[in-house]
Motif scaffolding. Structure first.
Motif, short mmCIF file in Angstrom:
data_model
loop_
_atom_site.label_atom_id
_atom_site.label_comp_id
_atom_site.label_asym_id
_atom_site.label_seq_id
_atom_site.Cartn_x
_atom_site.Cartn_y
_atom_site.Cartn_z
N THR A 15 1.03 -1.03 0.04
CA THR A 15 -0.13 -0.02 -0.02
C THR A 15 0.78 1.22 0.04
O THR A 15 1.52 1.74 0.93
N GLY A 16 0.89 1.86 -1.14
CA GLY A 16 1.84 3.06 -1.26
C GLY A 16 0.93 4.34 -1.11
O GLY A 16 -0.43 4.23 -0.63
N LEU A 17 1.43 5.56 -1.39
CA LEU A 17 0.80 6.61 -1.19
C LEU A 17 -0.18 7.01 -2.45
O LEU A 17 -1.13 7.67 -2.36
N LEU A 18 0.33 6.43 -3.63
CA LEU A 18 -0.64 6.88 -4.70
C LEU A 18 -2.14 6.43 -4.60
O LEU A 18 -2.94 7.20 -5.00
N PRO A 19 -2.37 5.21 -4.10
CA PRO A 19 -3.83 4.84 -3.89
C PRO A 19 -4.55 5.85 -2.97
O PRO A 19 -5.65 6.28 -3.26
N ILE A 20 -3.83 6.09 -2.05
CA ILE A 20 -4.39 7.29 -0.91
C ILE A 20 -4.59 8.55 -1.81
O ILE A 20 -5.79 9.10 -1.64
N ALA A 25 -8.12 12.67 -4.35
CA ALA A 25 -8.46 13.55 -5.50
C ALA A 25 -9.69 13.34 -5.88
O ALA A 25 -10.53 14.13 -6.33
N ALA A 26 -10.11 12.12 -6.12
CA ALA A 26 -11.54 11.76 -6.50
C ALA A 26 -12.68 12.18 -5.53
O ALA A 26 -13.69 12.61 -6.26
N GLY A 27 -12.41 12.07 -4.28
CA GLY A 27 -13.36 12.69 -3.36
C GLY A 27 -13.50 14.04 -3.63
O GLY A 27 -14.46 14.82 -3.54
#
Length: 58
Positions: A15-20, A25-27
């Motif tokens: 779990t990296g920073l990109l999915p978070i 950003a989507a929210g």
């Protein structure tokens, strides 16, 4: 016969920073979109999406 210990038997999840950041950003985009769209646009979008998915709505 080779035996597996617990660390070899479990799959690992990276779990990296990109999915978070993507979720944030989507929210933010959805909240921004919801703040400026008209109510009729929501209805029309939902209605058209239901028709596109062949879901009966009438």
């Amino acid at each position: 016969m080779k035996t597996l210990n617990q660390t070899q038997a479990r799959p690992t999840v990276d779990t990296g920073l990109l999915p978070i950041l993507s979720a944030v950003a989507a929210g933010v985009f959805l909240i921004y979109f919801a703040g400026f769209a008209q109510a009729a646009q929501y209805h029309d979008s939902a209605h058209d999406t239901r028709h596109t998915l062949a879901f009966p709505c009438h």
